[in-house]
Every structure is written in structure tokens, then in C-alpha cells.
Write an enzyme that holds these catalytic residues in place. Structure first.
Site, PDB file in Angstrom:
ATOM      1  N   SER A  51       0.815  -1.218   0.000  1.00 52.70           N
ATOM      2  CA  SER A  51       0.000   0.000   0.000  1.00 52.70           C
ATOM      3  C   SER A  51       0.850   1.271   0.000  1.00 52.70           C
ATOM      4  O   SER A  51       0.331   2.363  -0.247  1.00 52.70           O
ATOM      5  CB  SER A  51      -0.939   0.005   1.212  1.00 52.70           C
ATOM      6  OG  SER A  51      -0.210   0.006   2.420  1.00 52.70           O
ATOM      7  N   HIS A  52       2.157   1.146   0.290  1.00 52.11           N
ATOM      8  CA  HIS A  52       3.040   2.306   0.283  1.00 52.11           C
ATOM      9  C   HIS A  52       4.171   2.148  -0.728  1.00 52.11           C
ATOM     10  O   HIS A  52       5.152   2.891  -0.689  1.00 52.11           O
ATOM     11  CB  HIS A  52       3.617   2.536   1.681  1.00 52.11           C
ATOM     12  CG  HIS A  52       2.605   3.007   2.664  1.00 52.11           C
ATOM     13  ND1 HIS A  52       1.713   2.148   3.267  1.00 52.11           N
ATOM     14  CD2 HIS A  52       2.311   4.245   3.127  1.00 52.11           C
ATOM     15  CE1 HIS A  52       0.929   2.841   4.083  1.00 52.11           C
ATOM     16  NE2 HIS A  52       1.267   4.102   4.010  1.00 52.11           N
TER      17      HIS A  52
ATOM     18  N   ARG B 185       1.778   4.038  -4.682  1.00 53.82           N
ATOM     19  CA  ARG B 185       1.812   5.461  -4.364  1.00 53.82           C
ATOM     20  C   ARG B 185       2.319   6.323  -5.529  1.00 53.82           C
ATOM     21  O   ARG B 185       2.229   7.554  -5.462  1.00 53.82           O
ATOM     22  CB  ARG B 185       2.717   5.700  -3.163  1.00 53.82           C
ATOM     23  CG  ARG B 185       2.212   5.111  -1.857  1.00 53.82           C
ATOM     24  CD  ARG B 185       1.019   5.872  -1.326  1.00 53.82           C
ATOM     25  NE  ARG B 185       0.688   5.443   0.024  1.00 53.82           N
ATOM     26  CZ  ARG B 185      -0.312   5.935   0.728  1.00 53.82           C
ATOM     27  NH1 ARG B 185      -1.068   6.884   0.204  1.00 53.82           N
ATOM     28  NH2 ARG B 185      -0.574   5.490   1.938  1.00 53.82           N
TER      29      ARG B 185
ATOM     30  N   HIS C 141       3.881  13.806   3.181  1.00 54.13           N
ATOM     31  CA  HIS C 141       4.341  12.439   3.436  1.00 54.13           C
ATOM     32  C   HIS C 141       3.386  11.451   2.776  1.00 54.13           C
ATOM     33  O   HIS C 141       2.196  11.441   3.078  1.00 54.13           O
ATOM     34  CB  HIS C 141       4.409  12.159   4.935  1.00 54.13           C
ATOM     35  CG  HIS C 141       5.389  11.089   5.313  1.00 54.13           C
ATOM     36  ND1 HIS C 141       5.234   9.764   4.943  1.00 54.13           N
ATOM     37  CD2 HIS C 141       6.552  11.151   6.015  1.00 54.13           C
ATOM     38  CE1 HIS C 141       6.254   9.066   5.412  1.00 54.13           C
ATOM     39  NE2 HIS C 141       7.068   9.871   6.068  1.00 54.13           N
TER      40      HIS C 141
ATOM     41  N   ALA D  64       6.019   4.932   3.485  1.00 55.11           N
ATOM     42  CA  ALA D  64       5.912   4.061   4.656  1.00 55.11           C
ATOM     43  C   ALA D  64       6.731   4.683   5.783  1.00 55.11           C
ATOM     44  O   ALA D  64       7.930   4.917   5.639  1.00 55.11           O
ATOM     45  CB  ALA D  64       6.437   2.667   4.318  1.00 55.11           C
TER      46      ALA D  64
ATOM     47  N   THR E 281      -4.834   9.379   9.830  1.00 51.33           N
ATOM     48  CA  THR E 281      -4.557   8.002  10.243  1.00 51.33           C
ATOM     49  C   THR E 281      -3.411   7.971  11.248  1.00 51.33           C
ATOM     50  O   THR E 281      -3.238   6.988  11.960  1.00 51.33           O
ATOM     51  CB  THR E 281      -4.208   7.106   9.042  1.00 51.33           C
ATOM     52  OG1 THR E 281      -3.142   7.714   8.306  1.00 51.33           O
ATOM     53  CG2 THR E 281      -5.407   6.914   8.138  1.00 51.33           C
TER      54      THR E 281
ATOM     55  N   ASP F  89       5.268  -0.364  12.512  1.00 47.77           N
ATOM     56  CA  ASP F  89       4.686   0.825  11.888  1.00 47.77           C
ATOM     57  C   ASP F  89       3.183   0.597  11.880  1.00 47.77           C
ATOM     58  O   ASP F  89       2.701  -0.311  11.214  1.00 47.77           O
ATOM     59  CB  ASP F  89       5.235   0.970  10.467  1.00 47.77           C
ATOM     60  CG  ASP F  89       4.658   2.161   9.700  1.00 47.77           C
ATOM     61  OD1 ASP F  89       3.756   2.844  10.229  1.00 47.77           O
ATOM     62  OD2 ASP F  89       5.103   2.387   8.559  1.00 47.77           O
TER      63      ASP F  89
ATOM     64  N   ASP G  94      -4.198   1.031   2.687  1.00 47.79           N
ATOM     65  CA  ASP G  94      -4.801  -0.306   2.690  1.00 47.79           C
ATOM     66  C   ASP G  94      -6.296  -0.220   2.388  1.00 47.79           C
ATOM     67  O   ASP G  94      -6.864  -1.115   1.748  1.00 47.79           O
ATOM     68  CB  ASP G  94      -4.581  -0.988   4.036  1.00 47.79           C
ATOM     69  CG  ASP G  94      -3.122  -1.381   4.253  1.00 47.79           C
ATOM     70  OD1 ASP G  94      -2.456  -1.709   3.257  1.00 47.79           O
ATOM     71  OD2 ASP G  94      -2.660  -1.339   5.403  1.00 47.79           O
TER      72      ASP G  94
ATOM     73  N   LYS H 180      -8.663   3.948  22.937  1.00 54.22           N
ATOM     74  CA  LYS H 180      -7.215   3.775  23.077  1.00 54.22           C
ATOM     75  C   LYS H 180      -6.499   4.260  21.820  1.00 54.22           C
ATOM     76  O   LYS H 180      -5.499   4.984  21.886  1.00 54.22           O
ATOM     77  CB  LYS H 180      -6.883   2.317  23.375  1.00 54.22           C
ATOM     78  CG  LYS H 180      -7.414   1.850  24.730  1.00 54.22           C
ATOM     79  CD  LYS H 180      -7.018   0.420  25.028  1.00 54.22           C
ATOM     80  CE  LYS H 180      -7.557   0.002  26.400  1.00 54.22           C
ATOM     81  NZ  LYS H 180      -7.183  -1.385  26.750  1.00 54.22           N
TER      82      LYS H 180
ATOM     83  N   GLY I 218       8.633  -6.492  12.416  1.00 53.39           N
ATOM     84  CA  GLY I 218       9.738  -6.238  11.500  1.00 53.39           C
ATOM     85  C   GLY I 218      10.262  -7.473  10.807  1.00 53.39           C
ATOM     86  O   GLY I 218      10.939  -7.362   9.780  1.00 53.39           O
TER      87      GLY I 218
ATOM     88  N   ARG J   1       8.888  -8.046   7.081  1.00 55.50           N
ATOM     89  CA  ARG J   1       9.495  -7.154   6.102  1.00 55.50           C
ATOM     90  C   ARG J   1      10.952  -7.529   5.855  1.00 55.50           C
ATOM     91  O   ARG J   1      11.422  -7.504   4.710  1.00 55.50           O
ATOM     92  CB  ARG J   1       9.381  -5.705   6.576  1.00 55.50           C
ATOM     93  CG  ARG J   1       8.012  -5.089   6.359  1.00 55.50           C
ATOM     94  CD  ARG J   1       8.039  -3.589   6.601  1.00 55.50           C
ATOM     95  NE  ARG J   1       8.198  -3.268   8.011  1.00 55.50           N
ATOM     96  CZ  ARG J   1       7.207  -2.985   8.833  1.00 55.50           C
ATOM     97  NH1 ARG J   1       5.959  -3.011   8.382  1.00 55.50           N
ATOM     98  NH2 ARG J   1       7.428  -2.684  10.097  1.00 55.50           N
TER      99      ARG J   1
END
Length: 351
Positions: free
Chosen positions: A41-42, A46, A114, A117, A154, A172, A182, A225, A302, A305
Site C-alpha cells: 500500500s506504500h 503510491r 508524506h 511508509a 490516520t 509501523d 490499505d 485507546k 519487522g 518485512r
């Protein structure tokens, strides 16, 4: 295809559409690193927003970020209406110097955009042994619990910590139920999301991406929260930085502008600062990660990725249509560059 080849071609596309070479290089590497890491999605998704935003005239494609050393552990940057990644790259040497000298340093970026990601803004610091926390606000896409319209962006936060056994621990996450990218991907695929992912234009809970995008809003994760996290990010990225709150971002900006002019804050901590002998942090992070794995946690933040990056190596995966689009745009960029005098950038006439 080769990662380096993809970066070169996307950089040429961005440059042909109005980005300066240095800026285009940073954005191309950012976009394609996310693609390679599986953050679809990033990634290449983009590119259309980078192009439409520069074509709209809303973003400065050749910014000169102004870095101000305002306190022993504090740096401010005016991004000159360019992308935050470019401003962060300009401020990075001073930020690292201050973190090493003082144990902690913060950079507050305003007048910035921005689309990338956020984890990529933090991960590199962990590669050098620092702890890093990055937060950024955006367009008002998110409604707090009980609200009938969006107030927050977001508002993601990204955190990175060094490990002794491999790549940094990195997460992230948006303060919304899902990232806006997304949501767009789900809408394009015709895929429903869980009920309550957002609200429709009448304020009713829904999992229909189209209804959320058409006058509705995303919800915060975990109810109040997630709303508290979104609130913190607004204060850190707008109140502290001097940028617009998400709800202040103008809706009447030029057609095609796919981003918002807001702010970003990055905090960098040197875990080795001080004379007291403490266990090294990377090893401590490994101990914690091992405990989580022993308890049954399936994936440490992490790792997915990092695995995708390692498996890709020097190559990058994308679907055939995405690569065809890049090839088409790159061919058009080459034709445009061949029609321009490289010294005057004016169209060449007959000899």
C-alpha cells in the site's frame, strides 16, 4: 526485475514530471523499498499520487529544507513545502550528532508532505544503533469514538530498535483500524473489511471501503485507546511542530493533490549514552524477542518485512501491470528528455 533498475526508472519518471533529481532519488528509493518489503500500500501503488501531486502544483518538487539548530537536543526543519523524507535526509547528520552528544535528540518537521511508509523514517537510525520513534499526521480521515465525521489523520507511529542477532525490531502502525492506503487497496480490489472498520456518511459503522471513502471515515483501533494515540500524534506533529492539525488541512487544494501539508516528528535515542555500565540494548531486545517467541507469538515486529527484503535480494516483485505502467511512464520520460535541450531545458526546434 532488478531493484536498482526499478529505482532508476521511477527516479526518471519523477524527474520528468517535475521533481528535482535529488528529491526524485529519495522518493524512488523510499517507494520501491516499501514495495520490496511487501508494504504494497506504500510501494508502487503510491506512484500515481506522487505524480498527480506534483502536477497539481501543490508540492515543491525542488525544496530547500531549512534546518535550525534550536537547542542541544532539538532540531527544527521547514521542509519548504517538499516531502518530509527530503527534509529528514537534510537534518539527519545534525540529528545523529546531537543524539550521540546528548543521549537524545528530536527533529520537528513542518510545511511538509508524506506519502511513504513511515517505518523507513525510523529503521535507518536503528541500523546505526539508535532507538527511533517517528510520528506523522495527515488529512482528516479518522473519526474518534462517537463522532460522526473525521477529525484525525490516520496518524501512524513507527518505532525501531537495534538487535544483535539481525535486522532491527520495527513496527509501523496507524492509529486507525487500517492505513488509508490499505483502505484504498481494498476498495480497488472490491474487498470488504471487518464491520466497524469505519463509518459511512451517516455515521453508521461499516466495513464497506467505498462507503468509508465516500463521505465516511475510518475508526480508531481499539476505540478510545487508538483515539488517544491519534491525539498524541496531532500534538506532536501539529501543536509542537507548528503544522496544521489534520482537521485544518484545506479541502480546497488543487485537484489531484494526493497528500496533505502537515508535520512529522522523529525522536532518536542513543542507548549507550552515560557512564553507567548497562547491558547493551541490542542483546536485551533479542532476549525480549525470544521470550515473545517462546510464549507463542507467531511473528516479531519487522521480521516479515526483513524476510521479504532478504528473499528479494537485489530484485523486486510487482505485478505485471505495475511494471508495464512504470515502463510506459519511463519511455515517455525518455522521449520528453530527448526533446529538451539539456542546458536550457527548452524544446529543441529545427536545426
Amino acid at each position: 526485475m532488478q531493484f536498482a533498475d526499478a529505482v532508476r526508472k521511477v527516479e526518471a519518471v519523477l524527474t520528468a514530471h517535475g521533481y528535482a533529481s535529488a528529491c526524485a532519488r529519495i522518493l524512488a528509493e523510499n517507494c520501491l523499498t516499501a514495495q520490496r518489503d511487501g508494504s504494497i500500500s506504500h510501494g508502487v501503488f503510491r506512484l500515481k499520487d506522487y505524480l498527480s501531486t506534483i502536477e497539481s502544483g501543490y508540492v515543491n518538487g525542488d525544496p530547500t529544507p531549512r534546518v535550525a539548530d534550536v537547542a542541544p537536543g532539538f532540531v527544527r526543519v521547514d521542509a519548504d513545502n517538499g516531502f518530509a523524507q527530503v527534509a529528514l535526509a537534510r537534518a539527519r547528520p545534525l540529528l545523529i550528532e546531537k543524539a550521540a552528544e546528548n543521549g537524545i535528540a528530536i527533529v520537528a518537521i513542518r510545511n511538509s508532505h508524506h506519502l511513504g511508509a513511515l517505518y523507513l523514517d525510523a529503521e535507518g537510525f536503528a541500523d546505526e544503533g539508535f532507538l527511533a520513534l517517528a510520528v506523522v499526521n495527515s488529512d482528516a480521515f479518522v473519526a474518534p469514538p462517537g463522532a460522526t465525521r473525521a477529525v484525525y489523520g490516520t496518524n501512524p507511529l513507527a518505532f525501531a530498535a537495534p538487535r544483535s542477532s539481525g535486522p532491527p525490531l520495527v513496527f509501523d502502525q496507524a492509529s486507525a483500524t487500517v492505513a488509508h492506503g490499505d483502505l484504498q487497496v481494498a476498495a480497488r480490489q472490491g474487498r470488504r473489511l471487518p464491520s466497524g472498520t469505519g463509518i459511512d456518511a451517516q455515521g453508521r459503522p461499516t466495513g464497506d471501503p467505498g462507503a468509508i471513502l465516500d463521505g465516511g471515515a475510518l475508526s480508531t483501533f481499539g476505540g478510545h485507546k487508538g483515539a488517544s494515540v491519534a491525539l498524541m500524534v496531532e500534538i506532536m506533529c501539529a501543536g509542537l511542530v507548528g503544522a496544521d492539525f489534520s482537521f485544518d488541512v484545506p479541502h480546497g487544494r488543487p485537484a489531484g493533490a494526493g497528500t496533505a501539508r502537515t508535520g512529522e516528528t522523529v525522536v532518536v535515542i542513543d542507548p549507550g549514552a552515560g557512564a553507567e555500565a548497562l547491558p547493551e540494548l541490542p542483546g536485551r531486545v533479542d532476549v525480549l524477542a525470544a521470550a515473545l517467541a517462546d510464549a507463542g507469538q507467531l511473528r516479531i515486529p519487522g521480521e516479515r518485512r526483513a524476510r521479504a527484503r532478504n528473499e528479494s535480494g537485489a530484485r523486486i516483485r510487482m505485478d505485471e501491470q505495475q511494471w508495464a505502467d512504470i515502463e510506459r511512464l519511463h519511455a515517455a520520460a525518455l522521449r520528453a528528455s530527448q526533446a529538451l535541450d539539456p542546458h536550457t531545458h527548452k524544446e529543441l526546434g529545427p536545426a
